[in-house]
Design an enzyme around this catalytic site. Structure first.
Site, PDB file in Angstrom:
ATOM      1  N   CYS A  39      41.215  43.183  42.594  1.00  0.00           N
ATOM      2  CA  CYS A  39      41.565  44.408  43.304  1.00  0.00           C
ATOM      3  C   CYS A  39      40.381  44.886  44.137  1.00  0.00           C
ATOM      4  CB  CYS A  39      41.976  45.481  42.303  1.00  0.00           C
ATOM      5  SG  CYS A  39      42.513  47.040  43.055  1.00  0.00           S
ATOM      6  N   ASP A  41      39.284  47.775  44.317  1.00  0.00           N
ATOM      7  CA  ASP A  41      38.630  48.891  43.643  1.00  0.00           C
ATOM      8  C   ASP A  41      37.136  48.620  43.470  1.00  0.00           C
ATOM      9  OD1 ASP A  41      37.698  50.693  41.467  1.00  0.00           O
ATOM     10  OD2 ASP A  41      39.815  51.233  41.318  1.00  0.00           O
ATOM     11  N   ARG A  43      35.075  49.707  41.487  1.00  0.00           N
ATOM     12  CA  ARG A  43      34.597  49.712  40.102  1.00  0.00           C
ATOM     13  C   ARG A  43      34.774  48.365  39.415  1.00  0.00           C
ATOM     14  NH1 ARG A  43      38.387  54.494  38.179  1.00  0.00           N
ATOM     15  NH2 ARG A  43      39.787  53.180  39.434  1.00  0.00           N
ATOM     16  N   HIS A  95      43.219  45.406  36.808  1.00  0.00           N
ATOM     17  CA  HIS A  95      42.460  46.340  35.979  1.00  0.00           C
ATOM     18  C   HIS A  95      43.349  47.514  35.597  1.00  0.00           C
ATOM     19  CE1 HIS A  95      41.738  49.546  39.051  1.00  0.00           C
ATOM     20  NE2 HIS A  95      41.874  48.530  39.884  1.00  0.00           N
ATOM     21  N   CYS A  98      44.993  50.956  37.672  1.00  0.00           N
ATOM     22  CA  CYS A  98      44.954  50.573  39.085  1.00  0.00           C
ATOM     23  C   CYS A  98      45.716  51.588  39.946  1.00  0.00           C
ATOM     24  CB  CYS A  98      45.566  49.181  39.255  1.00  0.00           C
ATOM     25  SG  CYS A  98      45.641  48.617  40.965  1.00  0.00           S
TER      26      CYS A  98
END
Length: 212
Positions: A39, A41, A43, A95, A98
């Protein structure tokens, strides 16, 4: 922006002090064994999560770690990783929590990303009844797992992957999910390692004719 450039210089100097050969090694031809499809993202940094240095993991990221069969960006990455780099493992890594999956589950107007997430919304529709007793957060996390499994399934049906298996190239597809709260990766037990694990209908060596 200037502070970022300054941080870069500080980081580069620190790396040289710790390992004078770091950048000379890094500039050589990359030869990773792994392709990480994750993803976007911020993080979820691939190399840090599996504690591998730069050059050891080939990475592709997008919103909700999706593998669309008409996504030339993702398919180009997959083909280069498989046919040129000869990676032996492809990990589709979602994750928990999400935001893309949550948007697909909650619905509403999210802009152009709604087109991108259409397949996740379809997946949720198919599982909605079985998820009905869960809280919203639990539904999102369960959908993160189901989405990863669906993308592994999509990847196993791709001709780039199947032709690699046909020529005897070692290649395994894995589905993982990462926990933002504890930093742990869980294997979703959906690994595919050969054509024999792909339904006959989706195999490039399918022998049964399609009825007109």
């Amino acid at each position: 922006m200037q502070s970022l450039l300054e941080r870069n210089r500080e980081w580069a100097e620190k790396m040289r002090e710790q390992d004078p050969e770091f950048f000379s090694r890094l500039s050589e031809q990359q030869n990773p064994d792994y392709l990480w499809i994750g993803c976007s993202d911020s993080r979820v940094p691939a190399n840090q999560i599996v504690a591998l240095p730069p050059g050891e993991v080939f990475v592709h990221r997008n919103v909700a770690n999706l593998l669309h069969n008409n996504d030339m960006n993702a398919l180009s990455v997959v083909q280069y990783a498989v046919d040129v780099l000869k990676v032996e493992h492809i990990m589709v890594v979602g994750h928990y929590g999400c935001g893309g999956v949550r948007a697909a589950v909650q619905g509403g107007e999210n802009g152009i990303v709604d087109f991108w997430l259409h397949s996740v919304r379809d997946l949720y529709s198919r599982h909605r009844q079985s998820l009905a007793e869960l809280s919203l957060d639990e539904q999102v996390d369960r959908m993160c797992e189901l989405n990863v499994k669906a993308q592994v399934d999509n990847l196993s049906r791709n001709k780039i992957i199947q032709r690699a298996w046909q020529r005897g190239q070692p290649l395994a597809l894995h589905g993982w999910v990462y926990g933002l709260g504890d930093g742990r990766v869980s294997d979703l037990d959906c690994t595919v390692e050969g054509l024999d694990q792909v339904p006959q209908l989706y195999r490039v060596d399918r022998l049964d004719p399609i009825d007109p």
